[in-house]
Each structure stands twice: as C-alpha cells, then as structure tokens.
Design a protein around this motif. Structure first.
Motif, PDB file in Angstrom:
ATOM      1  N   VAL A 277     -36.425   8.915 -57.682  1.00  0.00           N
ATOM      2  CA  VAL A 277     -36.384   7.485 -57.729  1.00  0.00           C
ATOM      3  C   VAL A 277     -35.343   7.100 -58.950  1.00  0.00           C
ATOM      4  N   ALA A 278     -35.289   7.627 -59.867  1.00  0.00           N
ATOM      5  CA  ALA A 278     -34.189   7.316 -60.760  1.00  0.00           C
ATOM      6  C   ALA A 278     -32.772   7.521 -60.142  1.00  0.00           C
ATOM      7  N   VAL A 279     -32.572   8.801 -59.332  1.00  0.00           N
ATOM      8  CA  VAL A 279     -31.268   8.480 -58.590  1.00  0.00           C
ATOM      9  C   VAL A 279     -30.955   7.704 -57.693  1.00  0.00           C
ATOM     10  N   LEU A 280     -31.974   7.286 -56.851  1.00  0.00           N
ATOM     11  CA  LEU A 280     -32.034   6.188 -55.973  1.00  0.00           C
ATOM     12  C   LEU A 280     -31.646   4.879 -56.601  1.00  0.00           C
ATOM     13  N   LEU A 281     -32.254   4.658 -57.552  1.00  0.00           N
ATOM     14  CA  LEU A 281     -31.887   3.398 -58.696  1.00  0.00           C
ATOM     15  C   LEU A 281     -30.433   3.510 -58.874  1.00  0.00           C
ATOM     16  N   ALA A 282     -29.884   4.581 -59.466  1.00  0.00           N
ATOM     17  CA  ALA A 282     -28.389   4.713 -60.088  1.00  0.00           C
ATOM     18  C   ALA A 282     -27.664   4.353 -58.819  1.00  0.00           C
ATOM     19  N   CYS A 283     -28.008   5.011 -57.391  1.00  0.00           N
ATOM     20  CA  CYS A 283     -26.974   4.710 -56.304  1.00  0.00           C
ATOM     21  C   CYS A 283     -26.926   3.096 -56.009  1.00  0.00           C
ATOM     22  N   GLU A 284     -28.153   2.562 -56.189  1.00  0.00           N
ATOM     23  CA  GLU A 284     -28.136   1.104 -55.620  1.00  0.00           C
ATOM     24  C   GLU A 284     -27.223   0.384 -56.798  1.00  0.00           C
ATOM     25  N   LEU A 285     -27.359   0.651 -58.065  1.00  0.00           N
ATOM     26  CA  LEU A 285     -26.409   0.140 -59.021  1.00  0.00           C
ATOM     27  C   LEU A 285     -24.840   0.734 -59.085  1.00  0.00           C
ATOM     28  N   PHE A 286     -24.662   1.806 -58.545  1.00  0.00           N
ATOM     29  CA  PHE A 286     -23.357   2.206 -58.210  1.00  0.00           C
ATOM     30  C   PHE A 286     -22.771   1.237 -57.052  1.00  0.00           C
ATOM     31  N   PHE A 287     -23.622   1.045 -55.894  1.00  0.00           N
ATOM     32  CA  PHE A 287     -23.173   0.115 -54.846  1.00  0.00           C
ATOM     33  C   PHE A 287     -22.907  -1.109 -55.141  1.00  0.00           C
ATOM     34  N   TRP A 288     -23.824  -1.672 -56.066  1.00  0.00           N
ATOM     35  CA  TRP A 288     -23.629  -3.207 -56.675  1.00  0.00           C
ATOM     36  C   TRP A 288     -22.337  -3.441 -57.466  1.00  0.00           C
ATOM     37  N   LEU A 289     -21.838  -2.180 -57.897  1.00  0.00           N
ATOM     38  CA  LEU A 289     -20.773  -2.545 -58.875  1.00  0.00           C
ATOM     39  C   LEU A 289     -19.524  -2.981 -57.826  1.00  0.00           C
TER      40      LEU A 289
END
Length: 455
Positions: free
Chosen positions: A288-300
């Motif tokens: 779940v933490a990795v999924l969160l990191a991916c969405e933050l990465f796309f958000w950048l």
C-alpha cells in the motif's frame, strides 16, 4: 473420510473448473478491455466530458455491487444455470447497446446493463456443486488465476482491438465473448444436486457477524480503495501517456504489456516471503505504501515516457500483489463456515470501489486535470495505509468442510471436542448439512483425531 488435502481432480471436475474459469475470463476480459481506451477514444462521443467518461468506466460496478449477493441467493432458489445464462445474455445485450451508441450516455447505459449480469456468485456456487470438497480450493484458485490473466490480456488487447475496429468494435467483441461463455456453459457436466456450502455461497445467518468483524471490514475497505484507485488511475494514465509521454494512443498496448509482465514478476518474491515467514501484514502495508508512492510520483508530473513506464511497472507490481493477497487474507480471517459470506461482501466492496473510482477520477480530472486525479488517488492510498497498519497479523489457517456421520451429528459437544484437537483453531457444526466447518493449521493438525471425532 476423504483426505481434504490430497488426491487428483476427476476429469469431470477438471472440465467444470476449466470451463467456468473460461466463462469468468471472457466476461472479465470484456469488462476490463475498455479501461485503457475509454479515456482516449471516448472523448469523440457526443456529449462526452471527463466526468462522464469516468462514469462510463465505473458504471458497471454500481449494478454489479447491488446485485452480486441477491443473484447468488436467487441461484439457490431457481438454480445456477438460469441465473448464469440470463446474466451472460444481459451482459451481451449491454455490450451491444454500448456498441450501437453514438453518445456517451448510450455507452454509460450499456455499461450499467453489463453490470446487471452479475453472475459471479452463481458461478462460484455452481463450481461448488460440481467439485468435491477436497478439490474445491484448487478449483477456486484456477478461477482466481483466470481473472488475473484476463486483466493482463485486456490491458493489451483493448488498445489493439480499438486501434483496428474502433470503440464500437471493441464492444461487439465483448458481446461475442459473453455469447461464447454461454456455449461453454452448455458443455458443463450436470450437477446432481445444489449443495448448501457456506464456504462458497452467502449464508444469511453469517451476514450480520461478517459485517461486524473488524478485521474483515479492514480488508473490505482495502479492496474498495484498490479498485477505486485502479479505475481513477485509468481515467488519467492513458491521457498522461499522450500528454506527458508523447505516446500516440494506438501505441499504448506495449506500455501495458511491459508494465504488467514486469509487475507480475516483481510481486512474486514478496508473496513468497510473506507466506513463508508469516508476515503478510507487513507485506500488505508495504505494498500500500508503494502504491501511495507511485501516485505521488505521477502527481509530480513532467516525468516523461520513461518515467511513466517505470512508475506503471512499480504500480502494477504493488497492485498485483494486493489483488492476489487480499482474497487469501479473507480466507484466513473469516470464521469457520463464513468464507462464502465474507467473500460475497468482499466482492461487493470491490465492485463498489470500481464504480466510485471511475466517477471520482472523471470528476477530479474535470476539476483540475491529471495532478488532481493523482493527488486524490494518493489520499485514498494514505487512508488505506492508516487502516492497514492497524490490522493484526492474520492467522495462517485453512478452511475445510467435512461431512459428519449420523452419530457425530448427534454429538452436542463435537465443536468443543474438535477445538481441543491440535491444529484446529475454529469449528462450527451445521447439523442441517451434516457437516462441520474447521479452520486448521495444516502443519500441526492431528488428522487422525479429527477423523475419529467426525466418524
């Protein structure tokens, strides 16, 4: 007593499991193929807006969530086959309606109608009718595998079919797959009797207890968020590949192929580690933490094509791990005799999440574009991470159903006696079925003691 753990499936059981897996796969393939293309091709439809595109992506989940459990119970009354045949015909009709539509509202209506064909519970119940108890887990695992493979195939086939036949052609292919499912059903062996089996169907008596179980509710919330994030992301990711990656929509198929294959391989070591070391809670929270990191990465934003592909590989590794592990956790956490009911609520949460994710993703994109969609997905992942961290490590047990002799059925202390056997953590005797449901640790179970008590 037949050994619940060993032995081979008969030819009829293999045919039933294989055929029903194909029915599931064809149906889910039709559901999933629109995900990677609707955001990029759907804007050409009359009246299309980003919010309505999102509604079209998630619309099937609304009716699917509402009808999943009722149709399963209906199949107990009128039979499995009438519900399955009717569901596949309705699904095909919904696909045909979407194929003939020239407006976004027609596509939405078709997707809603597709969801009315909610046959998952009836198919699983038929599988229980056609397989013996000791092989049921393997048969259900085969269906789970077919769903995962259909998702992977849909991500590649959707863009390729739409490239050659357009959005209408894609929906016609979906309709044909549903009709092919009916032909497969005609080859199914006949079930001699509809079985009452609490591990594969919803039991009204267990519904209230399931809805009060905190550990199960955490997992239900997890699958709701997972599919909400998936659907919302597929409102944005195809557009990001075009706008940020400069990749024409006709070429998106190879991105999904690379991301899914690499993601599938990447998740395997973590599943093995979690099960072998009995640390699935930590693996779940980490994913779940990795999924969160991916969405933050796309958000950048501004990550370019290579960054998007890398982000999608990691995203699908986390997604595949969670999609595979959550049903297993439901099986571990559900009380004896409650797995079927727990899975019914879980599936309803999954489809509800798909509906909410599509609607939310389209609305957020219309509100503020790609960054707002990814930010919204990140907030959902953060909420799930908070919930996941608070869960307990699940018990590493397996559910089995064993038939009882007439003498054992009359034994009013049987459940208490079984709980005293090493390796048995839960026991529920259902006299009406002449059966007992157990949760067992196969590594420590005293099978001979269980045999003596039930026979």
């Amino acid at each position: 007593m037949q050994d619940p753990y060993n032995g081979r499936m008969s030819a009829g059981e293999m045919r039933a499991a294989g055929g029903l897996s194909l029915v599931f796969a064809f149906r889910m393939l039709g559901m999933f193929m629109v995900l990677p293309v609707l955001a990029t091709y759907g804007m050409g439809l009359e009246g299309a807006t980003p919010a309505l595109i999102g509604l079209a992506i998630g619309a099937y989940g609304l009716t699917q969530a509402a009808l999943q459990i009722p149709f399963g119970m209906l199949s107990d009354r009128i039979g499995r086959l009438p519900v399955i045949y009717a569901g596949l015909l309705v699904f095909a009709a919904g696909a045909a309606l979407a194929a003939c539509a020239d407006s976004i509202w027609g596509v939405i209506a078709g997707r809603v109608l597709q969801g009315v064909g909610a046959i998952s519970a009836a198919v699983m119940a038929l599988l229980s009718d056609l397989t013996r108890e000791q092989h049921r887990t393997k048969a259900m695992a085969l269906i789970g595998m077919s769903i995962g493979l259909s998702f992977a195939a849909a991500m590649v086939m959707g863009p390729l079919l739409t490239r050659h036949f357009g959005l209408a052609g894609l929906f016609w292919v979906t309709a044909m797959m549903a009709l092919l499912g009916i032909l497969i059903m005609l080859t199914m062996p006949k079930a001699p009797v509809r079985l009452s089996h609490r591990e594969s169907g919803v039991a009204r008596q267990a519904l209230a207890a399931t809805l009060r179980n905190g550990d199960l509710l955490r997992l239900d919330f997890g699958i709701l968020v997972l599919h909400a994030v998936l659907m919302a992301s597929f409102v944005a990711l195809p557009l990001a590949l075009v706008d940020l990656g400069g990749l024409p929509r006709e070429e998106h198929w190879w991105v999904y192929l690379v991301a899914l294959l690499a993601g599938f391989v990447g998740m395997i070591p973590f599943i093995v580690y979690g099960e072998k070391k009995r640390r699935m809670k930590h693996v779940l929270a980490g994913a779940v933490a990795v999924l969160l990191a991916c969405e933050l990465f796309f958000w950048l934003g501004g990550v370019g094509l290579h960054g998007l592909v890398l982000g999608m590989v990691v995203f699908f590794a986390a997604f595949n791990l969670l999609e595979a592990s959550l049903p297993s956790l439901i099986s571990k956490v559900a009380p004896a005799g409650g797995k079927g009911t727990a899975m019914g609520v879980y599936s309803t949460s999954q489809f509800l999440g798909a509906a909410l994710g599509g609607i939310l993703g389209g609305w957020l994109y219309q509100l503020g574009g790609l960054p707002v969609v990814f930010a919204g997905c990140a907030l959902l992942c953060l909420a799930w991470l908070v919930v996941a961290v608070g869960m307990r490590e699940p018990p590493y047990v397996t559910g089995v159903r064993l038939s009882l002799s007439p003498t054992a059925v009359r034994n009013t202390r049987l459940a208490t006696q079984l709980l005293a056997v090493p390796g048995v953590s839960d026991a529920v005797v259902i006299a009406d079925e002449a059966a007992v449901y157990l949760k067992i640790d196969a590594l420590t179970l005293d099978r001979e003691a269980v045999d003596r008590l039930i026979s």
